[in-house]
Structures are given as structure tokens and as C-alpha cells.
Design a protein around this motif. Structure first.
Motif, short mmCIF file in Angstrom:
data_model
loop_
_atom_site.label_atom_id
_atom_site.label_comp_id
_atom_site.label_asym_id
_atom_site.label_seq_id
_atom_site.Cartn_x
_atom_site.Cartn_y
_atom_site.Cartn_z
N VAL A 1 -47.12 -4.37 3.97
CA VAL A 1 -47.63 -4.49 2.33
C VAL A 1 -48.69 -3.72 1.71
N ASP A 2 -47.38 -3.45 -0.18
CA ASP A 2 -47.89 -2.40 -0.67
C ASP A 2 -48.59 -2.94 -1.72
N GLU A 3 -50.05 -3.28 -2.37
CA GLU A 3 -50.09 -3.84 -3.35
C GLU A 3 -49.70 -3.06 -4.55
N ALA A 4 -48.85 -1.58 -4.27
CA ALA A 4 -49.29 -1.53 -5.55
C ALA A 4 -47.98 -1.47 -6.42
N ARG A 5 -46.59 -1.39 -5.95
CA ARG A 5 -45.67 -1.83 -6.30
C ARG A 5 -45.67 -3.40 -6.97
N GLY A 6 -46.11 -4.33 -7.05
CA GLY A 6 -46.26 -5.42 -7.60
C GLY A 6 -45.15 -6.86 -6.90
N LEU A 7 -44.83 -6.55 -6.44
CA LEU A 7 -43.75 -7.47 -5.83
C LEU A 7 -44.58 -8.79 -5.74
N THR A 8 -43.08 -9.47 -6.18
CA THR A 8 -43.72 -11.02 -5.75
C THR A 8 -43.86 -11.27 -4.43
N MET B 1 -41.94 -13.28 -2.86
CA MET B 1 -40.19 -13.51 -2.60
C MET B 1 -39.28 -12.31 -2.30
N GLU B 2 -40.35 -11.12 -2.74
CA GLU B 2 -39.51 -9.32 -2.80
C GLU B 2 -40.17 -8.55 -1.88
N VAL B 3 -39.24 -7.85 -1.76
CA VAL B 3 -39.39 -6.83 -0.36
C VAL B 3 -38.40 -5.34 -0.70
N VAL B 4 -39.22 -4.02 -0.01
CA VAL B 4 -38.53 -3.00 -0.76
C VAL B 4 -38.23 -2.95 0.49
N ILE B 5 -37.10 -2.00 0.83
CA ILE B 5 -37.05 -2.07 2.30
C ILE B 5 -36.23 -0.56 2.99
N PHE C 1 -35.85 -13.17 2.04
CA PHE C 1 -36.90 -12.33 0.49
C PHE C 1 -35.67 -11.53 0.22
N GLN C 2 -36.27 -11.35 -1.45
CA GLN C 2 -34.47 -10.22 -1.87
C GLN C 2 -35.16 -9.24 -1.96
N VAL C 3 -34.28 -8.00 -1.58
CA VAL C 3 -34.73 -6.74 -1.33
C VAL C 3 -34.40 -5.92 -3.08
N LYS C 4 -35.81 -5.28 -3.74
CA LYS C 4 -35.76 -5.72 -5.04
C LYS C 4 -35.64 -3.65 -5.15
N GLU C 5 -36.07 -3.04 -4.07
CA GLU C 5 -35.63 -1.68 -3.60
C GLU C 5 -34.73 -0.81 -2.48
N ILE C 6 -34.59 -0.01 -2.54
CA ILE C 6 -34.51 0.81 -1.18
C ILE C 6 -35.28 1.77 -1.36
N ILE C 7 -35.54 1.84 0.34
CA ILE C 7 -36.94 3.89 0.37
C ILE C 7 -36.02 4.76 -0.49
N ASN C 8 -36.56 5.93 -1.12
CA ASN C 8 -35.93 7.02 -1.60
C ASN C 8 -35.39 7.40 0.10
N PRO C 9 -33.79 8.14 0.49
CA PRO C 9 -33.26 8.52 1.17
C PRO C 9 -33.91 9.95 1.87
N VAL C 10 -34.25 10.51 1.04
CA VAL C 10 -35.31 11.53 1.30
C VAL C 10 -36.10 11.79 2.51
N THR C 11 -37.12 10.35 2.55
CA THR C 11 -38.25 10.13 2.88
C THR C 11 -38.01 9.35 4.44
N GLU C 12 -36.50 9.24 5.16
CA GLU C 12 -35.96 8.56 5.70
C GLU C 12 -36.38 8.89 7.39
N LEU C 13 -36.50 9.97 7.65
CA LEU C 13 -37.21 10.22 8.96
C LEU C 13 -38.40 9.17 9.13
N VAL C 14 -38.77 9.00 8.12
CA VAL C 14 -40.15 8.74 9.22
C VAL C 14 -39.75 6.60 8.27
N SER C 15 -39.21 6.83 7.49
CA SER C 15 -39.03 5.37 5.99
C SER C 15 -38.08 4.45 6.70
#
Length: 174
Positions: free
Chosen positions: A115-122, A124-128, A156-170
Motif C-alpha cells: 500500500v502506497d498512500e502517497a500515490r493517491g489511488l482509489t 479499486m486502482e493498482v500500480v503493477i 482492480f484497474q491498472v492505473k500505472e506500470i512501474i518503470n522498467p528501469v527498476t524491474e530487477l526489484v519491482s
């Protein structure tokens, strides 16, 4: 001057004739040395890449993370611990963190749910992570479903995909 050049030429000639007498042995040594240098260079390249990835990911990470372990597994930390930690000298900021693991039987993979409160997601939204998007074949705006322990499905609706630059850990992060 000519004597010096002649001496050097004789020395090179002697060295080459000695090397050519034992071709197999010298070729084997060259092969072994090449293999050793290749392995060491590969290890150094890999460790440098890991350090660089960790540095990019941990830029905004807190200085200290407090976790509780019970029998070698992560356990819930009581909420009143947060107040106790805030009273320690040197603590400038304290924040609870919600996270856990989820096994997805469709892909046969474990996801890290956070859970990341700073992103301000509703609700039913996720970042993957990019690995989940690739494995499930979904993109921004698509829906992803997870089953609870009792069998209920949540979409859940995908709001964002995490930057592939950090894909090794994310890669497996939701």
C-alpha cells in the motif's frame, strides 16, 4: 644501436621457437587464462549492475526499516510500536507500512502487495510491475483480478506500470 635491435630480434625468435615447441600446452594455458578472465569480468559486471539497480531503487527508501520476525517469517508489528519508536532520540519521522505476499495460481508466481498512500489511488486502482504486466498480458486501463482466501474475486484497474528501469526489484510488485 644495431646490436640492440639484433639482440631483441634473437630474444623474440628464441621465445617464439620455445612457444611453438609446446603448442598444445601453451594453447591450453591461454584457454584457461582466457576463461578465468572472462569469469571474473562477468562477475564484476553483474555485481556492478546489481549495485546500480539497488542504488536507483533505494534512493527514496527510509534509513531504517523496523520489521518483526517470528520463527523466521515476517510477522505483524503491533500499532503501538510506532508510537514507541517515535519517542526514541534521533527519530524524525515514523510511518506504518502495509505489505504482504500473494500467490497467483494462474501465473504460478508470488506477488509483493504493498500500500502506497502517497500515490493517491482509489480503492479499486493498482500500480503493477512490468513483469506482472508482461506475464498477464495487460496494460494501463485494463483490469486485473485477484482471488481472496475464501474464493471471492476482486478486480482492480491498472492505473500505472512501474518503470522498467527498476524491474530487477519491482517486477512482481502490486
Amino acid at each position: 644501436m644495431i646490436d640492440l635491435i639484433r639482440k631483441q630480434r634473437y630474444l623474440i625468435d628464441f621465445t617464439l621457437s620455445s612457444l611453438l615447441r609446446r603448442k598444445g600446452k601453451n594453447l591450453g594455458l591461454l584457454l584457461v587464462y582466457t576463461l578465468i578472465v572472462f569469469m571474473l569480468a562477468s562477475i564484476m559486471l553483474f555485481t556492478h549492475a546489481l549495485r546500480q539497480e539497488a542504488g536507483m531503487v533505494l534512493q527514496s527508501a527510509p534509513e531504517i526499516i523496523l520489521q518483526r520476525m517470528v520463527a523466521g517469517r515476517h510477522a505483524l508489528v503491533p500499532a503501538d510500536y510506532l508510537e514507541k519508536m517515535g519517542s526514541l532520540r534521533g527519530v524524525t519521522d515514523k510511518k506504518g507500512r502495509l505489505w504482504g505476499y500473494f500467490y497467483d495460481p494462474t501465473v504460478k508466481a508470488n506477488y509483493t502487495m504493498m500500500v502506497d498512500e502517497a500515490r493517491g489511488l482509489t480503492a479499486m486502482e493498482v500500480v503493477i510491475g512490468a513483469g506482472i504486466a508482461r506475464a498477464k498480458g495487460i496494460g494501463i486501463g485494463d483490469y486485473i483480478s485477484f482471488r481472496a482466501y475464501d474464493g471471492d474475486a476482486f478486480s482492480f484497474q491498472v492505473k500505472e506500470i512501474i518503470n522498467p528501469v527498476t524491474e530487477l526489484v519491482s517486477s512482481d510488485l502490486v
